[in-house]
Design a protein around this motif. Sequence first.
Motif, PDB file in Angstrom:
ATOM      1  N   LEU A 169      31.095  33.583  48.689  1.00  8.01           N
ATOM      2  CA  LEU A 169      31.859  33.182  47.503  1.00  8.01           C
ATOM      3  C   LEU A 169      31.923  34.314  46.479  1.00  8.01           C
ATOM      4  CD1 LEU A 169      30.461  29.567  47.175  1.00  8.01           C
ATOM      5  CD2 LEU A 169      32.816  30.188  47.751  1.00  8.01           C
ATOM      6  N   ARG A 170      30.809  35.002  46.313  1.00  7.71           N
ATOM      7  CA  ARG A 170      30.805  36.103  45.340  1.00  7.71           C
ATOM      8  C   ARG A 170      31.705  37.249  45.795  1.00  7.71           C
ATOM      9  NH1 ARG A 170      28.609  37.281  40.907  1.00  7.71           N
ATOM     10  NH2 ARG A 170      27.341  35.384  40.917  1.00  7.71           N
ATOM     11  N   LYS A 171      31.693  37.535  47.071  1.00  6.73           N
ATOM     12  CA  LYS A 171      32.525  38.614  47.593  1.00  6.73           C
ATOM     13  C   LYS A 171      34.006  38.282  47.483  1.00  6.73           C
ATOM     14  CE  LYS A 171      33.172  41.492  51.714  1.00  6.73           C
ATOM     15  NZ  LYS A 171      32.716  41.757  53.120  1.00  6.73           N
ATOM     16  N   LYS A 172      34.359  37.041  47.760  1.00  8.57           N
ATOM     17  CA  LYS A 172      35.769  36.646  47.773  1.00  8.57           C
ATOM     18  C   LYS A 172      36.320  36.398  46.376  1.00  8.57           C
ATOM     19  CE  LYS A 172      39.034  33.506  50.002  1.00  8.57           C
ATOM     20  NZ  LYS A 172      39.220  32.441  51.030  1.00  8.57           N
ATOM     21  N   TYR A 173      35.492  35.830  45.488  1.00  5.03           N
ATOM     22  CA  TYR A 173      36.019  35.397  44.187  1.00  5.03           C
ATOM     23  C   TYR A 173      35.478  36.189  42.995  1.00  5.03           C
ATOM     24  CZ  TYR A 173      38.110  31.535  46.715  1.00  5.03           C
ATOM     25  OH  TYR A 173      38.873  30.782  47.580  1.00  5.03           O
ATOM     26  N   ASN A 174      34.511  37.024  43.212  1.00  2.00           N
ATOM     27  CA  ASN A 174      34.071  38.007  42.216  1.00  2.00           C
ATOM     28  C   ASN A 174      33.911  37.427  40.807  1.00  2.00           C
ATOM     29  OD1 ASN A 174      33.350  40.435  41.127  1.00  2.00           O
ATOM     30  ND2 ASN A 174      35.256  41.506  41.574  1.00  2.00           N
TER      31      ASN A 174
ATOM     32  N   GLY B   9      40.486  34.170  33.059  1.00  2.00           N
ATOM     33  CA  GLY B   9      39.404  35.141  33.084  1.00  2.00           C
ATOM     34  C   GLY B   9      39.907  36.511  33.484  1.00  2.00           C
ATOM     35  N   ASP B  10      39.020  37.329  33.959  1.00  2.00           N
ATOM     36  CA  ASP B  10      39.345  38.702  34.323  1.00  2.00           C
ATOM     37  C   ASP B  10      40.175  38.721  35.609  1.00  2.00           C
ATOM     38  OD1 ASP B  10      39.461  41.401  34.830  1.00  2.00           O
ATOM     39  OD2 ASP B  10      37.338  41.772  34.422  1.00  2.00           O
ATOM     40  N   GLY B  11      41.509  38.772  35.447  1.00  2.00           N
ATOM     41  CA  GLY B  11      42.396  38.860  36.596  1.00  2.00           C
ATOM     42  C   GLY B  11      42.721  37.541  37.264  1.00  2.00           C
ATOM     43  N   TYR B  12      42.238  36.440  36.729  1.00  2.00           N
ATOM     44  CA  TYR B  12      42.504  35.153  37.360  1.00  2.00           C
ATOM     45  C   TYR B  12      42.940  34.095  36.353  1.00  2.00           C
ATOM     46  CZ  TYR B  12      38.110  33.172  35.543  1.00  2.00           C
ATOM     47  OH  TYR B  12      37.113  32.709  34.709  1.00  2.00           O
ATOM     48  N   MET B  13      43.545  33.055  36.871  1.00  2.00           N
ATOM     49  CA  MET B  13      43.813  31.838  36.111  1.00  2.00           C
ATOM     50  C   MET B  13      43.398  30.665  36.973  1.00  2.00           C
ATOM     51  SD  MET B  13      47.097  30.813  33.863  1.00  2.00           S
ATOM     52  CE  MET B  13      46.885  29.495  32.656  1.00  2.00           C
ATOM     53  N   GLY B  14      42.538  29.824  36.431  1.00  2.00           N
ATOM     54  CA  GLY B  14      42.002  28.716  37.200  1.00  2.00           C
ATOM     55  C   GLY B  14      42.815  27.447  37.038  1.00  2.00           C
ATOM     56  N   ILE B  15      42.750  26.597  38.050  1.00  2.00           N
ATOM     57  CA  ILE B  15      43.395  25.290  38.021  1.00  2.00           C
ATOM     58  C   ILE B  15      42.319  24.252  38.319  1.00  2.00           C
ATOM     59  CG2 ILE B  15      45.223  23.829  38.954  1.00  2.00           C
ATOM     60  CD1 ILE B  15      46.586  26.378  40.012  1.00  2.00           C
TER      61      ILE B  15
ATOM     62  N   GLU C 205      47.714  34.783  26.919  1.00  2.00           N
ATOM     63  CA  GLU C 205      48.009  36.116  27.430  1.00  2.00           C
ATOM     64  C   GLU C 205      49.201  36.789  26.747  1.00  2.00           C
ATOM     65  OE1 GLU C 205      46.252  37.843  30.329  1.00  2.00           O
ATOM     66  OE2 GLU C 205      44.942  36.558  29.149  1.00  2.00           O
ATOM     67  N   LEU C 206      50.267  36.042  26.559  1.00  2.00           N
ATOM     68  CA  LEU C 206      51.497  36.658  26.050  1.00  2.00           C
ATOM     69  C   LEU C 206      51.597  36.638  24.524  1.00  2.00           C
ATOM     70  CD1 LEU C 206      54.083  35.250  28.628  1.00  2.00           C
ATOM     71  CD2 LEU C 206      53.017  37.515  28.608  1.00  2.00           C
TER      72      LEU C 206
END
Length: 343
Positions: free
Chosen positions: A62-67, A152-158, A203-204
């Motif tokens: 999980l850490r490797k894939k989702y950082n 977050g850093d490079g992501y948007m969660g749902i 963000e915008l």
Amino acid sequence: MNYNVKHLQIYLIFLCVVTFFSCKQAGKPNVDDIKLDIKVERFDQNLYAGKNKKLAEADLMLRKKYNYFYDDYIHRMVGDRSYSDAEILTTLYKDQAYTDLNQEADSVFRDMKPIEKDLTQTFKYIKYYYPKTRIPRFISFVSGFAVQTPIGDGYMGIGLDMFLGKDSKFYRAIVKSVPLYLSRRFTPDYVVPRITETFAREELFPQKDEDHSLLAKMVENGKILYFMDKVLDDKTPDTLKIGYTAKQLEWCKTFEGNIWAYLIENKLLFETDNQKIQMYVSEAPFTPGLGVKNESAPKLGVWIGWQMVRKYMAENPKVTLQELMKEPDPQKILNGAKYKPKM
């Protein structure tokens, strides 16, 4: 009967081809050349699948894939840094409530393709207006109602557990912390509008601390909703954009002139007391002071600000979306809108 239905469908398709413009997004730019194909990464499923692995193996995967997302999820959404990854994963995997909630989310969101399609189209429009926009990774998760659409850093969660459908058994169990007037909007068709709104706000067009008056807040929120008008599918109803019921929206339309008159007569446009301002821009079951028997819609300042911005853009057709969103003076929007709804 079946033949007639099929015949009608064929006729409608033919009509759509003949008058192709009616099947395009009315007034929307052509974004077919913008290369974008959004996929939602199913962290919720990957996390749950970790139950069948060794704990250290699941944690590493999980850490490797989702950082960055994984770190935020473990240490900010469902836990904190006083616990290790392993301790938090162990707690989750042993919790029957987590299992039940995850299974419910998986049953509601078996197929993410409709959401991915709508997100792709919306973010194509965003890229059209703002070409330098960096499109984040979209990652779905379940957090026990901790957060809905985090960035977050490079992501948007749902947060899928906050879009299960208004009649979900889980929402009635948490009514003390999440009242029903809020959880009625926790439905799958709110996913794309809420992501769009959050991305726009965070963000915008981040909020400016110097905007103190109610008018400034009205225009600021109105611009966000107008931006949503421009980038969401034209079939997206206004109720989903602002979070109203159909009855609340109809109430606003019926009493638009009265709402405006109330704000003017009580000299509220230039009110700077934050507590008073929040009565007209914050989430609530209704807006105090307007309507009878608490039947008014909530956050009426937001809705009026939206209509004001729409009127401003109608009165000033040469103003671009980018110019509107950059305009710092709410008074200019008010004057240029010539907004005087009839009572």
